[in-house]
Write an enzyme that holds these catalytic residues in place. Structure first.
Site, PDB file in Angstrom:
ATOM      1  N   HIS A  78       0.834  -1.199   0.000  1.00 47.47           N
ATOM      2  CA  HIS A  78       0.000   0.000   0.000  1.00 47.47           C
ATOM      3  C   HIS A  78       0.876   1.260   0.000  1.00 47.47           C
ATOM      4  O   HIS A  78       0.755   2.113  -0.881  1.00 47.47           O
ATOM      5  CB  HIS A  78      -0.924  -0.018   1.227  1.00 47.47           C
ATOM      6  CG  HIS A  78      -1.836   1.155   1.328  1.00 47.47           C
ATOM      7  ND1 HIS A  78      -3.164   1.109   0.961  1.00 47.47           N
ATOM      8  CD2 HIS A  78      -1.615   2.424   1.749  1.00 47.47           C
ATOM      9  CE1 HIS A  78      -3.713   2.299   1.144  1.00 47.47           C
ATOM     10  NE2 HIS A  78      -2.787   3.123   1.632  1.00 47.47           N
ATOM     11  N   GLU A  79       1.783   1.322   0.975  1.00 45.49           N
ATOM     12  CA  GLU A  79       2.642   2.509   1.058  1.00 45.49           C
ATOM     13  C   GLU A  79       3.559   2.568  -0.167  1.00 45.49           C
ATOM     14  O   GLU A  79       3.879   3.654  -0.654  1.00 45.49           O
ATOM     15  CB  GLU A  79       3.449   2.513   2.356  1.00 45.49           C
ATOM     16  CG  GLU A  79       2.611   2.493   3.656  1.00 45.49           C
ATOM     17  CD  GLU A  79       1.540   3.575   3.729  1.00 45.49           C
ATOM     18  OE1 GLU A  79       1.735   4.662   3.158  1.00 45.49           O
ATOM     19  OE2 GLU A  79       0.468   3.323   4.348  1.00 45.49           O
ATOM     20  N   GLU A 111      -4.644   7.765  -3.250  1.00 46.27           N
ATOM     21  CA  GLU A 111      -5.103   6.506  -2.675  1.00 46.27           C
ATOM     22  C   GLU A 111      -5.369   5.464  -3.767  1.00 46.27           C
ATOM     23  O   GLU A 111      -5.262   4.263  -3.533  1.00 46.27           O
ATOM     24  CB  GLU A 111      -6.358   6.778  -1.828  1.00 46.27           C
ATOM     25  CG  GLU A 111      -6.721   5.702  -0.839  1.00 46.27           C
ATOM     26  CD  GLU A 111      -5.706   5.512   0.292  1.00 46.27           C
ATOM     27  OE1 GLU A 111      -4.777   6.334   0.452  1.00 46.27           O
ATOM     28  OE2 GLU A 111      -5.834   4.510   1.015  1.00 46.27           O
ATOM     29  N   HIS A 162       1.832   4.418  -2.880  1.00 42.80           N
ATOM     30  CA  HIS A 162       1.951   5.873  -2.676  1.00 42.80           C
ATOM     31  C   HIS A 162       3.353   6.340  -3.072  1.00 42.80           C
ATOM     32  O   HIS A 162       3.533   7.387  -3.695  1.00 42.80           O
ATOM     33  CB  HIS A 162       1.744   6.217  -1.196  1.00 42.80           C
ATOM     34  CG  HIS A 162       0.302   6.199  -0.745  1.00 42.80           C
ATOM     35  ND1 HIS A 162      -0.674   6.973  -1.341  1.00 42.80           N
ATOM     36  CD2 HIS A 162      -0.318   5.536   0.267  1.00 42.80           C
ATOM     37  CE1 HIS A 162      -1.842   6.771  -0.712  1.00 42.80           C
ATOM     38  NE2 HIS A 162      -1.652   5.893   0.264  1.00 42.80           N
TER      39      HIS A 162
END
Ligand code: ZN
Length: 502
Positions: free
Chosen positions: A262-263, A292, A266
């Site tokens: 997830h990170e 997101e 980003h």
């Protein structure tokens, strides 16, 4: 020096200060000793005030006005920079300085009170300061201006150009179809079994595995690093310095793996801006929703796919031979796609997640518009959880007190999480058209084509487009929930045996 060069220089200096503020924040979360908190708070306040003053000064405003007047003579890139700066300047100068400091004080008090109130599950203790937060938010909306509802002004701060009305339409469609899907899955005869995960998963091996995942998806460790923190986050200082954090659970490894993916999503965005935009506001995410969409595409659409675990299960078995004895890729895939309505948003699965957001959105709008009183907030929360998720809230700590956002003075922020899911599916549908071999590539651990696609279509754009324009240009449609709902219904229908496997 030309006016535009002067603008770039000024913005560069402001960005340098903001970057220093960011680095102090990163340090606070990752390595600062506890007793550093007091001075750190003052350092942050001082530097933020200097950056704000530099940005909102009248001299700067005049220089901008002059550039706006000669806008047509500028190059396309310079025009984009002037437009974005003009927009930010107008937003930043709407709020009187006394209001900004008053709101900052209310927020820090709200945060302190909320931490205690949540531990004690004591909504009554939080209510008075929440009332002051709400009052500040309503005044903020008035300063910023709006046409339809004050919530529009708050939403605009996080998702430029999107209206409450449009979000309401999309969310009501999401709520209806996702609730119905969850209900069908709950009744399915053979839900995925996850009992094989039980046991101890060594942390140092988890750490190595997260680094491997980040490297594989294309995170550049010469232009970034990973550390540990209580709450995982990503922060970018420049395309050459983007940092992610993760956390570990001793009894299952997937929250760390999915968290790093997830990170990492980003972070690829932050490493992928056009280097020519460095030190300007063009080298930033378009909106929280678009940001997101990047993290959720890597975490969910890629990281919870069958092809992904066909590739990584053998490696996982090599890293954790005891835990993985006899476990097949299919078991890992099914485990990662279990659906179970639960109370806590941050622990929710892909299928129920948006329902948590819809609940918060509806409550926020009603609070800001004054149709729901703070006395009735816990009751309204619990009723919505019953309606959408079919479960009972046992206490406010696991109900309306669970999230930090309101204590931080943020409303209009929650919707961007669900919008991220929606945008990710829209973009991914286009990815699959443009890259017909994508699943074969993912099955070989080959992520360069996807990363490059995202770099070309999303990352390099920086803030040159609004969220809606980007989606329109790339997918041929503005924000629409259909691709996301199709994606969920297809994937989970198959995992739960409601529809045949592909
Ligand atoms: Zn995120």
């Amino acid at each position: 020096m030309s006016r535009i060069e002067a603008l770039r220089q000024r913005l560069g200096e402001i960005k340098d200060i903001q970057t220093a503020v960011g680095l102090l924040h990163w340090d606070q979360e990752v390595c600062m000793p506890p007793r550093g908190a007091d001075t750190r708070g003052r350092q942050l306040a001082t530097l933020s005030a200097i950056a704000h003053r530099k940005f909102t000064s009248e001299v700067f405003g005049h220089a901008l006005d002059e550039l706006v007047a000669e806008r047509d003579a500028l190059s396309e890139d310079d025009r984009a920079l002037v437009d974005v700066t003009r927009y930010d300047y107008a937003r930043a100068t709407c709020l009187p300085e006394e209001f900004v400091s008053e709101f900052a004080l209310v927020r820090s008090e709200a945060y302190e009170t909320w931490t205690r109130a949540r531990t004690a599950s004591d909504y009554a203790a939080f209510k008075p300061v929440l009332a002051r937060v709400l009052d500040c938010l309503r005044r903020k909306a008035d300063y910023l201006g709006y046409e339809d509802t004050p919530y529009d002004a708050l939403l605009e701060s996080h998702e430029r150009g999107l209206t409450t009305r449009r979000v309401r339409e999309m969310f009501s469609e999401l709520a209806t179809r996702q609730s119905a899907l969850v209900e069908r899955l709950q009744a399915a005869p053979a839900p995925p079994d996850a009992s094989w995960v039980d046991g101890a998963w060594e942390e140092s091996a988890q750490w190595e595995f997260t680094l491997r995942l980040l490297r594989d998806i294309g995170f550049d460790f010469d232009a970034g690093r990973q550390d540990r923190s209580v709450h995982p986050f990503t922060i970018d200082f420049a395309t050459g310095d983007v940092r992610v954090t993760t956390r570990f659970s001793p009894d299952e490894p997937f929250s760390a793996f999915m968290g790093s993916l997830h990170e990492g999503g980003h972070a690829l965005y932050g490493q992928g801006f056009d280097p020519a935009d460095e030190r300007t506001p063009l080298a930033e995410g378009i909106s929280l929703g678009i940001h997101e969409s990047q993290s959720r595409m890597w975490e969910n659409m890629v990281g919870r796919s069958r092809a992904f675990w066909n590739h990584y299960t053998p490696l996982l078995a090599k890293t954790f031979p005891e835990n993985m004895e006899g476990v097949t890729p299919e078991q890992v895939y099914r485990t990662l796609n279990r659906v179970q309505p639960s109370l806590i948003r941050v622990e929710a699965d892909e299928c129920t997640y948006n329902l948590h957001i819809v609940i918060r959105f509806e409550i926020e709008v009603a609070l800001v518009e004054g149709t729901l009183s703070l006395d009735d907030l816990p009751g309204a929360w619990n009723a919505k959880v019953r309606d959408y998720l079919g479960i009972e809230v046992p206490d406010d700590a696991r109900g309306c007190l669970q999230d930090i956002h309101w204590a931080h003075g943020s409303m209009g922020y929650f919707p961007t999480y669900a919008l991220g899911n929606v945008y990710a599916a829209q973009l991914f549908e286009r990815v699959l058209q443009d890259l017909p071999g994508l699943w074969d590539q993912v099955g070989r651990g080959e992520f360069t084509p996807l990363r490059e696609w995202l770099r070309d279509h999303v990352h390099r754009v920086g803030r040159r487009k609004l969220p809606e324009e980007l989606l329109q240009d790339v997918t041929g449609s503005g924000p629409t929930v259909e691709p996301y709902l199709n994606y969920l219904e297809t994937k989970f229908g198959e995992v739960y045996g409601l529809t045949p496997a592909p």
